[in-house]
Design a protein around this motif. Structure first.
Motif, PDB file in Angstrom:
ATOM      1  N   THR A 279     -30.099  25.501  18.602  1.00 44.78           N
ATOM      2  CA  THR A 279     -30.089  26.450  18.083  1.00 44.78           C
ATOM      3  C   THR A 279     -31.378  26.795  17.162  1.00 44.78           C
ATOM      4  OG1 THR A 279     -27.689  26.879  17.277  1.00 44.78           O
ATOM      5  CG2 THR A 279     -29.270  28.613  16.703  1.00 44.78           C
ATOM      6  N   ALA A 280     -31.890  27.989  18.257  1.00 42.33           N
ATOM      7  CA  ALA A 280     -33.857  27.767  17.361  1.00 42.33           C
ATOM      8  C   ALA A 280     -33.994  29.352  15.701  1.00 42.33           C
ATOM      9  CB  ALA A 280     -33.806  29.339  18.713  1.00 42.33           C
ATOM     10  N   ILE A 281     -33.950  28.865  14.780  1.00 43.08           N
ATOM     11  CA  ILE A 281     -33.854  29.348  13.806  1.00 43.08           C
ATOM     12  C   ILE A 281     -36.042  29.586  13.687  1.00 43.08           C
ATOM     13  CG2 ILE A 281     -33.627  29.229  11.131  1.00 43.08           C
ATOM     14  CD1 ILE A 281     -31.428  26.955  11.521  1.00 43.08           C
TER      15      ILE A 281
ATOM     16  N   CYS B 157     -32.077  33.550  12.494  1.00 40.04           N
ATOM     17  CA  CYS B 157     -31.264  32.956  13.859  1.00 40.04           C
ATOM     18  C   CYS B 157     -29.638  33.815  14.437  1.00 40.04           C
ATOM     19  CB  CYS B 157     -30.367  31.856  12.916  1.00 40.04           C
ATOM     20  SG  CYS B 157     -29.238  30.921  14.068  1.00 40.04           S
ATOM     21  N   ASP B 158     -29.294  33.333  16.000  1.00 46.14           N
ATOM     22  CA  ASP B 158     -28.467  34.130  16.282  1.00 46.14           C
ATOM     23  C   ASP B 158     -27.615  33.363  15.550  1.00 46.14           C
ATOM     24  OD1 ASP B 158     -30.053  35.514  18.221  1.00 46.14           O
ATOM     25  OD2 ASP B 158     -30.383  34.244  19.441  1.00 46.14           O
ATOM     26  N   VAL B 159     -26.973  32.802  15.284  1.00 46.42           N
ATOM     27  CA  VAL B 159     -25.528  32.004  14.788  1.00 46.42           C
ATOM     28  C   VAL B 159     -26.331  32.237  12.823  1.00 46.42           C
ATOM     29  CG1 VAL B 159     -24.221  29.612  14.403  1.00 46.42           C
ATOM     30  CG2 VAL B 159     -25.807  30.468  16.390  1.00 46.42           C
TER      31      VAL B 159
ATOM     32  N   THR C 120     -35.468  23.804  15.293  1.00 46.12           N
ATOM     33  CA  THR C 120     -34.697  23.466  16.926  1.00 46.12           C
ATOM     34  C   THR C 120     -33.090  22.303  15.322  1.00 46.12           C
ATOM     35  OG1 THR C 120     -35.772  23.654  17.860  1.00 46.12           O
ATOM     36  CG2 THR C 120     -33.545  22.697  18.157  1.00 46.12           C
ATOM     37  N   VAL C 121     -32.250  23.218  15.679  1.00 46.48           N
ATOM     38  CA  VAL C 121     -30.797  22.152  15.118  1.00 46.48           C
ATOM     39  C   VAL C 121     -30.638  21.054  16.132  1.00 46.48           C
ATOM     40  CG1 VAL C 121     -28.521  22.398  14.413  1.00 46.48           C
ATOM     41  CG2 VAL C 121     -30.765  24.471  13.580  1.00 46.48           C
TER      42      VAL C 121
ATOM     43  N   SER D 133     -24.657  28.015   5.427  1.00 42.96           N
ATOM     44  CA  SER D 133     -23.544  27.285   5.144  1.00 42.96           C
ATOM     45  C   SER D 133     -24.983  27.405   3.676  1.00 42.96           C
ATOM     46  CB  SER D 133     -24.236  26.191   6.290  1.00 42.96           C
ATOM     47  OG  SER D 133     -25.582  25.888   6.869  1.00 42.96           O
ATOM     48  N   SER D 134     -24.241  25.975   3.549  1.00 41.34           N
ATOM     49  CA  SER D 134     -24.860  25.468   2.088  1.00 41.34           C
ATOM     50  C   SER D 134     -25.963  24.978   2.166  1.00 41.34           C
ATOM     51  CB  SER D 134     -24.005  25.092   1.344  1.00 41.34           C
ATOM     52  OG  SER D 134     -23.443  22.995   2.282  1.00 41.34           O
TER      53      SER D 134
END
Length: 297
Positions: free
Chosen positions: A237-239, A260-262, A231-232, A268-269
């Motif tokens: 957001t769930a990954i 992930c949906d996003v 979880t971010v 991202s780096s």
């Protein structure tokens, strides 16, 4: 006339002295040689007694070694062992010392065999007709499970019983390692598989104990596939993270995949670094680093 007589007397005296000098030169070497021979004979007698003592000691040690070996294999000849030990007590004043020497040489032989076999514990079974080999596993200095293989020695070396997990390809490892000619190579390969499995299993255990906020969605018996849910913190957001350990002799994954949906998050780096971190660092430690960096809850 008188001068001639005096001259003759002097010459006779000189001749006599020369003869005496020659005799003195010859006698000492003969006496010296006799002394050398006597010294050599005495040294040989001393060496003979030493060899006799060494032979007697060696024979006594062999009898004691035989007795100790019988005790270690639980042979049904206890009365004969007691008779041998009693005979040793009567025949030798240093029987206790000999027993210690026998045990010492036996331990040295066991250590040598332990070294030659690669550090694996090996014990004779069925009165020497078979052997039991123990393969210990450990991870990060923690001793874990020990697996045992009982092998028949004749007519060929063959595994008859074991407690190795069924998903470890024991038969194919024995064929590939040519167990008949190089048992050590086979045991080394088997140890790699078992220690890697134990390491992956231990990592999963530590993840469950140390990271309560991370959900373990899926894992198989071999611990070669692991699915986690992260979880971010900022966006909640769930990954989904899938770790694939295709190299069954290693504790680190060969492939890491995020879902992930996003999509912006995965591109991202930070998450590219997380992917490398998970492939290069033990799982429980990698997750701790990701938490400290604020990438997961």
């Amino acid at each position: 006339m008188e001068g001639t007589s005096t001259k003759g007397g002097v010459l006779s005296l000189l001749s006599l002295l020369e003869v005496q000098a020659r005799s003195r030169r010859h006698v000492p070497p003969q006496r010296s040689r006799v002394k050398e021979l006597r010294a050599e004979a005495e040294a040989l007698r001393v060496r003979r007694e030493q060899l006799k003592t060494e032979i007697q000691t060696h024979q006594s040690l062999q009898r004691l070694r035989t007795s100790l070996d019988r005790q270690s294999t639980h042979d049904e000849e206890e009365e004969e062992e007691e008779e041998e030990e009693e005979e040793m007590d009567e025949d030798s004043e240093n029987s206790q010392l000999l027993k210690l020497m026998a045990r010492h040489t036996r331990v040295k032989d066991l250590l040598l065999a332990h070294h030659l076999i690669g550090g694996y514990d090996i014990v004779k079974t069925r009165h020497g007709k078979g052997v039991c080999v123990s393969v210990a596993t450990a991870y990060e200095g923690v001793c874990l499970e020990t697996y045992n293989l009982e092998m028949d020695l004749k007519p060929t070396l063959r595994i008859c019983r074991h407690n190795v997990p069924p998903f470890v390809p024991l038969s194919s490892l024995a064929e590939q390692g040519d167990m008949q000619t190089d048992i050590r190579a086979f045991l080394e390969t088997l140890s790699q598989h078992l220690n890697a499995f134990a390491g992956r299993k231990q990592q999963l255990k530590l993840v469950k104990e140390q990271h309560k906020t991370i959900e373990v969605m899926e894992s198989n018996a071999l611990c070669s596939i692991l699915v986690l849910m992260f979880t971010v913190p900022k966006t909640k957001t769930a990954i989904l993270c899938t770790l694939n350990y295709s190299d069954h002799t290693a504790c680190l994954p060969t492939r890491v995949q995020f879902e992930c949906d996003v999509k912006e998050i995965l591109e991202s780096s930070e998450w590219r670094k997380n992917c490398s971190l998970l492939m290069e660092t033990p799982l429980h430690k990698a997750l701790m680093t990701m938490k400290k960096m604020g990438n997961i809850v």
